[in-house]
Design a protein around this motif. Structure first.
Motif, PDB file in Angstrom:
ATOM      1  N   GLY A   1       0.723  -1.261  -0.146  1.00  0.00           N
ATOM      2  CA  GLY A   1      -0.061   0.168   0.029  1.00  0.00           C
ATOM      3  C   GLY A   1       1.017   1.232   0.022  1.00  0.00           C
ATOM      4  N   HIS A   2       0.309   2.288   0.672  1.00  0.00           N
ATOM      5  CA  HIS A   2       0.940   3.717   0.652  1.00  0.00           C
ATOM      6  C   HIS A   2       2.484   3.785   1.129  1.00  0.00           C
ATOM      7  CE1 HIS A   2       1.231   7.840   1.108  1.00  0.00           C
ATOM      8  NE2 HIS A   2       1.697   7.782   1.989  1.00  0.00           N
ATOM      9  N   GLN A   3       3.149   4.219   0.333  1.00  0.00           N
ATOM     10  CA  GLN A   3       4.587   4.547   0.615  1.00  0.00           C
ATOM     11  C   GLN A   3       5.014   5.886   0.932  1.00  0.00           C
ATOM     12  OE1 GLN A   3       6.940   1.566  -0.068  1.00  0.00           O
ATOM     13  NE2 GLN A   3       5.002   0.996   0.711  1.00  0.00           N
ATOM     14  N   HIS A   4       5.601   6.186   1.903  1.00  0.00           N
ATOM     15  CA  HIS A   4       6.125   7.278   2.525  1.00  0.00           C
ATOM     16  C   HIS A   4       7.103   8.005   1.864  1.00  0.00           C
ATOM     17  CE1 HIS A   4       2.885   7.571   5.522  1.00  0.00           C
ATOM     18  NE2 HIS A   4       3.200   6.374   5.826  1.00  0.00           N
ATOM     19  N   HIS A   5       8.352   7.182   1.452  1.00  0.00           N
ATOM     20  CA  HIS A   5       9.429   7.520   0.613  1.00  0.00           C
ATOM     21  C   HIS A   5      10.237   8.499   1.552  1.00  0.00           C
ATOM     22  CE1 HIS A   5       7.771   6.020  -2.997  1.00  0.00           C
ATOM     23  NE2 HIS A   5       6.871   6.640  -2.761  1.00  0.00           N
ATOM     24  N   TYR A   6      10.630   8.331   2.659  1.00  0.00           N
ATOM     25  CA  TYR A   6      11.687   8.951   3.649  1.00  0.00           C
ATOM     26  C   TYR A   6      12.951   8.592   3.225  1.00  0.00           C
ATOM     27  CZ  TYR A   6       7.405   9.711   6.589  1.00  0.00           C
ATOM     28  OH  TYR A   6       6.129  10.033   7.136  1.00  0.00           O
ATOM     29  N   SER A   7      13.828   9.402   3.451  1.00  0.00           N
ATOM     30  CA  SER A   7      15.193   9.310   3.374  1.00  0.00           C
ATOM     31  C   SER A   7      15.935   8.905   4.181  1.00  0.00           C
ATOM     32  CB  SER A   7      15.939  10.516   2.633  1.00  0.00           C
ATOM     33  OG  SER A   7      15.799  11.506   3.605  1.00  0.00           O
ATOM     34  N   GLY A   8      15.213   8.764   5.597  1.00  0.00           N
ATOM     35  CA  GLY A   8      15.801   8.327   6.546  1.00  0.00           C
ATOM     36  C   GLY A   8      15.188   8.982   7.872  1.00  0.00           C
ATOM     37  N   MET A   9      15.793   8.479   9.217  1.00  0.00           N
ATOM     38  CA  MET A   9      14.946   8.616  10.301  1.00  0.00           C
ATOM     39  C   MET A   9      14.332  10.386  10.704  1.00  0.00           C
ATOM     40  SD  MET A   9      15.706   7.657  14.419  1.00  0.00           S
ATOM     41  CE  MET A   9      16.858   9.314  14.793  1.00  0.00           C
ATOM     42  N   TRP A  10      15.640  11.182  10.138  1.00  0.00           N
ATOM     43  CA  TRP A  10      15.420  12.459  10.584  1.00  0.00           C
ATOM     44  C   TRP A  10      14.284  13.284   9.500  1.00  0.00           C
ATOM     45  CZ3 TRP A  10      16.306  13.305  15.141  1.00  0.00           C
ATOM     46  CH2 TRP A  10      17.664  12.790  15.612  1.00  0.00           C
ATOM     47  N   ASP A  11      14.491  12.681   8.331  1.00  0.00           N
ATOM     48  CA  ASP A  11      13.345  12.972   7.238  1.00  0.00           C
ATOM     49  C   ASP A  11      12.190  12.728   7.802  1.00  0.00           C
ATOM     50  OD1 ASP A  11      12.166  14.070   4.890  1.00  0.00           O
ATOM     51  OD2 ASP A  11      12.502  12.029   3.821  1.00  0.00           O
ATOM     52  N   ALA A  12      11.832  11.373   8.140  1.00  0.00           N
ATOM     53  CA  ALA A  12      10.475  11.164   8.651  1.00  0.00           C
ATOM     54  C   ALA A  12       9.966  11.864   9.908  1.00  0.00           C
ATOM     55  CB  ALA A  12      10.616   9.532   9.106  1.00  0.00           C
ATOM     56  N   LEU A  13      10.900  11.953  10.911  1.00  0.00           N
ATOM     57  CA  LEU A  13      10.754  12.772  12.201  1.00  0.00           C
ATOM     58  C   LEU A  13      10.001  14.042  11.798  1.00  0.00           C
ATOM     59  CD1 LEU A  13      10.722  12.648  15.430  1.00  0.00           C
ATOM     60  CD2 LEU A  13      12.927  13.507  15.154  1.00  0.00           C
ATOM     61  N   THR A  14      10.764  14.836  10.619  1.00  0.00           N
ATOM     62  CA  THR A  14      10.446  16.270  10.594  1.00  0.00           C
ATOM     63  C   THR A  14       9.142  16.166   9.751  1.00  0.00           C
ATOM     64  OG1 THR A  14      11.821  16.197   8.576  1.00  0.00           O
ATOM     65  CG2 THR A  14      12.771  17.141  10.487  1.00  0.00           C
ATOM     66  N   ASP A  15       8.668  15.195   8.910  1.00  0.00           N
ATOM     67  CA  ASP A  15       7.505  15.285   8.195  1.00  0.00           C
ATOM     68  C   ASP A  15       6.483  14.795   9.136  1.00  0.00           C
ATOM     69  OD1 ASP A  15       6.044  14.963   5.671  1.00  0.00           O
ATOM     70  OD2 ASP A  15       5.759  12.639   6.423  1.00  0.00           O
ATOM     71  N   ILE A  16       6.462  13.891  10.108  1.00  0.00           N
ATOM     72  CA  ILE A  16       5.544  13.576  11.078  1.00  0.00           C
ATOM     73  C   ILE A  16       5.398  14.768  11.976  1.00  0.00           C
ATOM     74  CG2 ILE A  16       5.003  12.218  12.948  1.00  0.00           C
ATOM     75  CD1 ILE A  16       6.640   9.692  11.545  1.00  0.00           C
ATOM     76  N   TRP A  17       6.366  15.424  12.129  1.00  0.00           N
ATOM     77  CA  TRP A  17       6.070  16.617  13.282  1.00  0.00           C
ATOM     78  C   TRP A  17       5.471  17.785  12.472  1.00  0.00           C
ATOM     79  CZ3 TRP A  17       7.015  17.122  18.191  1.00  0.00           C
ATOM     80  CH2 TRP A  17       6.793  18.541  18.758  1.00  0.00           C
ATOM     81  N   ARG A  18       5.509  17.992  11.158  1.00  0.00           N
ATOM     82  CA  ARG A  18       4.780  18.982  10.463  1.00  0.00           C
ATOM     83  C   ARG A  18       3.474  18.798  10.480  1.00  0.00           C
ATOM     84  NH1 ARG A  18       7.746  19.222   5.147  1.00  0.00           N
ATOM     85  NH2 ARG A  18       9.358  17.879   5.929  1.00  0.00           N
TER      86      ARG A  18
END
Length: 177
Positions: free
Chosen positions: A160-177
């Motif tokens: 299913g859905h793919q988030h396409h994060y480059s790593g942990m910090w990219d994911a953290l900042t995307d989730i925080w927004r």
């Protein structure tokens, strides 16, 4: 045989710093070996999100084999950085802070064991703090493990859905927004 208590055995007391370091690093080392199974578990749980798709992974070992074949062996360690942070943050509270907090609620100079209610309060507190501290890392880890680094069509069809994060910090900042 004699028991450890009757033989006069006394466990070595670690310093506060050594206790915190050991309670953090031991689980972090263990996750290096368990993360491929966790990656397989996430993929197995998410397969079939797209209801029109057939089951691709039969079991954990089949899943790990197919991930390694399609995405490379290192794909089995997807999410390892947040998994390390999760284990460290969780266990510094659960294991490392239990005795220091117990010493606050029950004087360590007393010779008697802390009553059950004190141990339950301290266990609940350290367990809750561990769960709260590791939750953001668990979310990031799972999203990274769900990412298929192979075919985009295969990824969408299987999990299913793919988030396409480059790593942990990219994911953290995307989730925080």
């Amino acid at each position: 045989g004699t028991s450890m208590a009757s033989s006069g055995y006394q466990p070595r007391q670690l310093s506060r710093t050594a206790n915190l370091v050991c309670s953090t690093t031991a689980p972090m080392c263990a996750v290096l070996f368990t993360n491929p199974f966790d990656t397989a578990k996430v993929r197995l749980q998410l397969q079939g999100q797209n209801l029109t798709q057939q089951v691709v992974y039969r079991n954990s070992f089949d899943c790990m084999y197919k991930i390694a074949r399609a995405e490379g062996v290192m794909a089995l360690q997807q999410g390892i950085i947040p998994a390390l942070f999760r284990e460290g943050s969780k266990n510094i509270f659960r294991l490392g802070m239990f005795q220091p907090l117990m010493n606050v609620v029950h004087d360590p100079k007393r010779k008697d064991q802390a009553p059950l209610w004190k141990r339950m309060i301290v266990s609940g507190t350290t367990g809750a703090l561990g769960a709260i501290s590791c939750n953001p890392f668990e979310l990031i880890k799972t999203r990274l493990q769900a990412q298929n680094t192979g075919s985009a069509v295969l990824a969408r069809d299987i999990i299913g859905h793919q988030h396409h994060y480059s790593g942990m910090w990219d994911a953290l900042t995307d989730i925080w927004r």
